[in-house]
Design an enzyme around this catalytic site. Structure first.
Site, PDB file in Angstrom:
ATOM      1  N   ILE A 171     -13.663   1.298   9.810  1.00 15.62           N
ATOM      2  CA  ILE A 171     -12.726   1.848   8.830  1.00 15.62           C
ATOM      3  C   ILE A 171     -12.756   1.085   7.515  1.00 15.62           C
ATOM      4  CG2 ILE A 171     -10.319   2.467   8.393  1.00 15.62           C
ATOM      5  CD1 ILE A 171     -11.452   3.973  10.803  1.00 15.62           C
ATOM      6  N   ARG A 190       5.348  -9.215   6.100  1.00 14.00           N
ATOM      7  CA  ARG A 190       5.344  -7.853   5.537  1.00 14.00           C
ATOM      8  C   ARG A 190       5.461  -6.834   6.657  1.00 14.00           C
ATOM      9  NH1 ARG A 190       0.306  -6.205   3.183  1.00 14.00           N
ATOM     10  NH2 ARG A 190       1.415  -4.239   3.237  1.00 14.00           N
ATOM     11  N   ARG A 229     -10.148   0.449  -1.456  1.00 10.73           N
ATOM     12  CA  ARG A 229      -9.074   1.293  -0.898  1.00 10.73           C
ATOM     13  C   ARG A 229      -8.744   2.391  -1.900  1.00 10.73           C
ATOM     14  NH1 ARG A 229      -4.556  -2.032   2.443  1.00 10.73           N
ATOM     15  NH2 ARG A 229      -4.429  -0.035   3.525  1.00 10.73           N
ATOM     16  N   PRO A 230      -9.674   3.381  -2.021  1.00 11.32           N
ATOM     17  CA  PRO A 230      -9.482   4.447  -3.010  1.00 11.32           C
ATOM     18  C   PRO A 230      -8.322   5.370  -2.641  1.00 11.32           C
ATOM     19  CG  PRO A 230     -11.334   4.959  -1.591  1.00 11.32           C
ATOM     20  CD  PRO A 230     -10.882   3.581  -1.215  1.00 11.32           C
ATOM     21  N   ASP A 276      -8.639   8.750  -3.821  1.00 13.53           N
ATOM     22  CA  ASP A 276      -9.182  10.034  -4.303  1.00 13.53           C
ATOM     23  C   ASP A 276      -8.729  11.220  -3.452  1.00 13.53           C
ATOM     24  OD1 ASP A 276     -10.913   8.602  -2.399  1.00 13.53           O
ATOM     25  OD2 ASP A 276     -12.098  10.435  -2.462  1.00 13.53           O
ATOM     26  N   GLN A 277      -8.569  11.013  -2.157  1.00 18.59           N
ATOM     27  CA  GLN A 277      -8.160  12.130  -1.290  1.00 18.59           C
ATOM     28  C   GLN A 277      -6.694  12.508  -1.508  1.00 18.59           C
ATOM     29  OE1 GLN A 277     -10.629  13.683   0.895  1.00 18.59           O
ATOM     30  NE2 GLN A 277     -11.740  12.472  -0.628  1.00 18.59           N
ATOM     31  N   ARG A 299       0.829  -1.194   0.000  1.00 18.44           N
ATOM     32  CA  ARG A 299       0.000   0.000   0.000  1.00 18.44           C
ATOM     33  C   ARG A 299       0.872   1.256   0.000  1.00 18.44           C
ATOM     34  NH1 ARG A 299      -4.855   1.617  -1.367  1.00 18.44           N
ATOM     35  NH2 ARG A 299      -5.625   3.372  -0.147  1.00 18.44           N
TER      36      ARG A 299
END
Ligand code: EPZ
Length: 433
Positions: free
Chosen positions: A327, A397, A122-123, A125-126, A93
């Site tokens: 969330i 990870r 999990r956009p 856009d912000q 991510r």
């Protein structure tokens, strides 16, 4: 492929030292790009997401020297490649932090859409909204995000949702932009403050990190710095849950108790004893575990990254517990695996009802994401019998030598290499020919 094999039923006792915070390190390492001089980053966790960051920096032309297993010297002054390779970026991510860092330094960046734990939509856009507000243009093609700007300028950003990633990325892009940037509805996690402290140690001018309004006055240059990553609050919380699940008694060292407040409060409600010292806590259980109601929320609320671990603990508590995941849309995928171990959990949308059965049984299970894998380890430690956990690459990870730390506390856990099913099939075919 490797798997963990755990023989459950042993109490965890002794001392464990927490490593550097994954979610701080994966932002601080890309942030080094913004510096005009080499930096030394200390207390970096030895995890695969960090390895990916280091590979990406090297691929870009940065000179990276591993001074010891947790310390890197990084010279960003020779970076000449502003594209993060698709195959690397999509593995985690945090690859999107290279967008903010490259844009902030070079006014351009090309990074693939990020990967990371499958937690539902999990956009980003912000993130893109913040970059555009500073004067950048972006295009998306072939899974790659292309960012370009003539010159970044300060702006006012109000995030529609509280987002850790976009808050971090807006800081990265704004520290060298011309003028004042104000970020409102900002995330307040400890790793946000850690990134801001690192940038300020390089000469940035960031105020208000850790509150919901962050002000950044752009500067022309950032000098080198030596900086130590904060301890990982989620690793600490994971060990708290593991000690409680085995009714053990452990001193957890290298923590910042303030970062653990919401976790500590809930653990004490469940019946876990916690004693706090300056940079360590003692965790022990000497009575029954009881039900609790958990609602995940942005910091300082109960962290979503502790949701699966505390759910596992609550399967061992008396009574019916309720967990509300506010969330992520799909952060109960681990429940199916816990059911294989005898857990009695009902999921309805963002709410899970947990009937405490008091015990779990060992079984073969699979990690479906990083924290789900941690939850299965906790379940295996507490269960009667043998638990085998596959797909442990998810766990590696984000946890630095988890099995070694647990073994040192008395757990019967080992990592076993298992030939990949495809390899095994091929070798069967070869034998048959
Ligand atoms: C970070 O993810 C962490 N990852 C996650 O930890 C953690 O669960 C999450 O923050 C919340 O604390 C890293 O730091 C690498 P967000 P991130 O942006 O930045 C929505 C772990 O286990 N949103 O705070 O991706 C989003 O859908 C990992 O260590 C938008 O709508 O999370 C979510 O509902 C798993 N648009 C909410 O905001 C955006 O542009 C919070 O997401 C960005 C986010």
């Amino acid at each position: 492929m490797d798997k963990f094999v755990i023989k459950g039923g042993r109490k965890l006792t002794g001392e464990v030292t927490i490593s550097g915070a994954k979610n701080a390190a994966v932002a601080i390492l890309p942030a080094v790009i913004l510096s005009d001089e080499p930096c030394i980053i200390e207390n970096v966790p030895l995890i695969s997401d960090v390895n990916i960051c280091i590979c990406i920096l090297t691929e870009m032309g940065a000179e990276v020297t591993m001074m010891d297993k947790n310390t890197y010297r990084i010279d960003p002054t020779k970076i000449c490649n502003f594209c993060v390779p698709y195959e690397m970026a999509r593995k985690m991510r945090a690859s999107y932090y290279f967008l903010g860092a490259l844009l902030g330094k070079f006014n351009k960046a090309r990074v693939s859409m990020p990967g990371g734990c499958p937690l539902g939509d999990r956009p980003i856009d912000q993130h893109l909204k913040a970059f555009a507000a500073m004067g950048a243009e972006y295009t998306l093609s072939q899974g790659m995000i292309d960012l370009k700007a003539n010159k970044l300028h300060g702006c006012q950003i109000f995030f529609d949702v509280v987002t850790v990633g976009a808050t971090m990325n807006a800081m990265l892009a704004a520290v060298r932009a011309e003028g004042l940037t104000i970020i409102e509805n900002a995330a307040k996690e400890p790793h946000i403050v850690d990134l801001a402290n690192f940038l300020n140690s390089m000469g940035a001018n960031i105020m208000g990190a850790g509150t919901d309004v962050i002000k950044i006055r752009g500067v022309e240059h950032l000098h080198g710095a030596t900086y130590a990553v904060i301890p990982d609050q989620i690793e600490a919380g994971t060990f708290m849950a593991a000690v409680a699940a085995t009714k053990g008694d452990v001193i957890i060292k290298n923590v910042i108790p303030k970062h653990l407040e919401s976790i500590t409060k809930k653990m004490e409600k469940i019946g876990v004893n916690i004693e706090q010292y300056d940079d360590s806590i003692r965790v022990w259980v000497d009575g029954p575990l009881v039900k609790a109601n958990i609602k995940t929320a942005p910091h300082p609320g109960f962290p979503t990254d502790m949701q699966s671990q505390i759910a596992t603990l609550l399967t061992l508590a008396e009574g019916t517990s309720i967990i509300t995941e506010n969330i992520w849309e799909q952060r109960f995928r681990y429940v199916d695996e816990l059911r294989r171990m005898g857990a009695d959990i009902t999921v309805n949308g963002k709410v899970a009802l947990i009937e405490g059965t008091g015990n779990l049984m060992g079984a073969p299970v699979k990690a479906c994401d990083l924290r789900a894998g941690a939850a299965l380890i906790i379940a295996g430690l507490a269960a009667s019998g043998i638990t085998e956990i596959e797909d442990i690459y998810h766990i590696e990870r984000g946890y630095d030598c988890m099995e070694g730390k647990l073994r040192a506390l008395g757990a019967d856990i080992e990592k076993v290499s298992v030939p990949d099913k495809a390899d095994a099939k091929n070798s069967e075919i070869k034998k048959a020919i």
